[in-house]
Design a protein around this motif. Structure first.
Motif, PDB file in Angstrom:
ATOM      1  N   GLY A   1       0.812  -1.207   0.000  1.00 53.26           N
ATOM      2  CA  GLY A   1       0.000   0.000   0.000  1.00 53.26           C
ATOM      3  C   GLY A   1       0.850   1.264   0.000  1.00 53.26           C
ATOM      4  O   GLY A   1       2.079   1.197  -0.119  1.00 53.26           O
ATOM      5  N   PRO A   2       0.149   2.451   0.169  1.00 58.60           N
ATOM      6  CA  PRO A   2       0.862   3.717   0.105  1.00 58.60           C
ATOM      7  C   PRO A   2       1.888   3.888   1.223  1.00 58.60           C
ATOM      8  O   PRO A   2       2.958   4.436   1.021  1.00 58.60           O
ATOM      9  CB  PRO A   2      -0.228   4.756   0.210  1.00 58.60           C
ATOM     10  CG  PRO A   2      -1.488   4.047   0.512  1.00 58.60           C
ATOM     11  CD  PRO A   2      -1.263   2.599   0.353  1.00 58.60           C
ATOM     12  N   SER A   3       1.602   3.358   2.419  1.00 54.61           N
ATOM     13  CA  SER A   3       2.533   3.599   3.503  1.00 54.61           C
ATOM     14  C   SER A   3       3.231   2.318   3.959  1.00 54.61           C
ATOM     15  O   SER A   3       4.456   2.294   4.098  1.00 54.61           O
ATOM     16  CB  SER A   3       1.794   4.249   4.688  1.00 54.61           C
ATOM     17  OG  SER A   3       0.719   3.410   5.058  1.00 54.61           O
ATOM     18  N   ILE A   4       2.481   1.266   4.225  1.00 57.34           N
ATOM     19  CA  ILE A   4       3.092   0.029   4.701  1.00 57.34           C
ATOM     20  C   ILE A   4       2.566  -1.154   3.915  1.00 57.34           C
ATOM     21  O   ILE A   4       1.484  -1.081   3.327  1.00 57.34           O
ATOM     22  CB  ILE A   4       2.805  -0.192   6.206  1.00 57.34           C
ATOM     23  CG1 ILE A   4       1.288  -0.250   6.455  1.00 57.34           C
ATOM     24  CG2 ILE A   4       3.466   0.813   7.060  1.00 57.34           C
ATOM     25  CD1 ILE A   4       0.954  -0.761   7.821  1.00 57.34           C
ATOM     26  N   ALA A   5       3.352  -2.249   3.959  1.00 57.19           N
ATOM     27  CA  ALA A   5       2.916  -3.488   3.312  1.00 57.19           C
ATOM     28  C   ALA A   5       1.987  -4.219   4.257  1.00 57.19           C
ATOM     29  O   ALA A   5       2.214  -4.275   5.465  1.00 57.19           O
ATOM     30  CB  ALA A   5       4.105  -4.361   2.983  1.00 57.19           C
ATOM     31  N   GLN A   6       0.927  -4.761   3.699  1.00 57.52           N
ATOM     32  CA  GLN A   6      -0.084  -5.406   4.528  1.00 57.52           C
ATOM     33  C   GLN A   6      -0.308  -6.840   3.989  1.00 57.52           C
ATOM     34  O   GLN A   6      -0.526  -7.030   2.798  1.00 57.52           O
ATOM     35  CB  GLN A   6      -1.372  -4.578   4.423  1.00 57.52           C
ATOM     36  CG  GLN A   6      -2.497  -5.132   5.197  1.00 57.52           C
ATOM     37  CD  GLN A   6      -3.752  -4.237   5.038  1.00 57.52           C
ATOM     38  OE1 GLN A   6      -3.771  -3.321   4.213  1.00 57.52           O
ATOM     39  NE2 GLN A   6      -4.761  -4.504   5.812  1.00 57.52           N
ATOM     40  N   PRO A   7      -0.248  -7.872   4.861  1.00 54.99           N
ATOM     41  CA  PRO A   7      -0.460  -9.247   4.383  1.00 54.99           C
ATOM     42  C   PRO A   7      -1.921  -9.504   4.019  1.00 54.99           C
ATOM     43  O   PRO A   7      -2.816  -8.938   4.630  1.00 54.99           O
ATOM     44  CB  PRO A   7      -0.037 -10.111   5.562  1.00 54.99           C
ATOM     45  CG  PRO A   7      -0.152  -9.232   6.754  1.00 54.99           C
ATOM     46  CD  PRO A   7       0.049  -7.835   6.302  1.00 54.99           C
ATOM     47  N   VAL A   8      -2.101 -10.338   3.033  1.00 61.46           N
ATOM     48  CA  VAL A   8      -3.455 -10.751   2.630  1.00 61.46           C
ATOM     49  C   VAL A   8      -3.545 -12.246   2.923  1.00 61.46           C
ATOM     50  O   VAL A   8      -2.725 -13.035   2.449  1.00 61.46           O
ATOM     51  CB  VAL A   8      -3.671 -10.501   1.116  1.00 61.46           C
ATOM     52  CG1 VAL A   8      -5.017 -11.022   0.676  1.00 61.46           C
ATOM     53  CG2 VAL A   8      -3.503  -9.045   0.792  1.00 61.46           C
TER      54      VAL A   8
END
Length: 197
Positions: A166-173
């Motif tokens: 994402g724009p600021s941090i990576a997020q797990p799916v």
């Protein structure tokens, strides 16, 4: 036979001489003639014995030759039977090999037809792939660029895993496709996408 007749004549002559009491000179001549006859008889007997021995030797040689010829004929007959059996075996093997060759030729023709059919199908698949894959690759690359999700393709079937950058941090799916509906999963994933272009 003639020698025996001569001997008989000489013997009768001797008896006549002795009976007639003739002169001593005549007696000597008759005795000499008797001696010559006996000598001739012995020579004839020796010659006959020699000829008989030669005839017996020749008969023995002819008999041995006949036995040899019979043995050779017997061996030749046995060899002929063996050759006939081998010829028959070779004929049967030839027929079997011809049958195998015919079967292999048919199989080869079938394989050639299958190969031609596979080549035709491969060309059709290549034509379809040339059209479909680039567009599918393009759509997948476009979706990755837009969604910024890096997928984990090694996860268990039914699981959806990846990382959203994402724009600021990576997020797990991490979603379980067996418990969630396709609409929910689609809506969830699109909700992560930044639509402010």
């Amino acid at each position: 036979m003639a020698a025996f007749r001569d001997l008989e004549e000489v013997s009768q002559g001797l008896l006549r001489l002795l009976g007639a009491n003739r002169a001593e000179a005549q007696q000597r001549r008759v005795l000499e003639r008797h001696e010559q006859m006996v000598q001739r008889l012995l020579e004839t007997q020796d010659g006959a014995e020699q000829q008989l021995g030669e005839i017996l030797a020749m008969e023995k040689e002819v008999a041995q030759n006949l036995l040899d010829v019979k043995e050779q004929a017997h061996q030749g007959g046995a060899e002929l039977q063996q050759l006939e059996a081998e010829l028959q075996k070779a004929g049967e093997e030839d027929a079997r090999l011809k049958g195998s060759l015919l079967q292999l030729t048919r199989e080869l023709e079938e394989l050639k037809e299958m190969e031609a059919d596979l080549e035709r199908q491969e060309r059709e698949v290549d034509e379809d792939t040339t059209v479909t894959i680039p567009s599918a690759v393009y759509v997948a690359q476009l979706y990755r660029q837009v969604s910024k999700i890096e997928w984990d393709y090694e996860c268990d079937p039914g699981m959806i895993k990846g990382i959203h950058h994402g724009p600021s941090i990576a997020q797990p799916v991490h979603l379980d496709g067996t418990q969630l509906s396709s609409k929910f999963i689609s809506d969830y994933l699109w909700s992560m996408v930044d639509t402010k272009w």
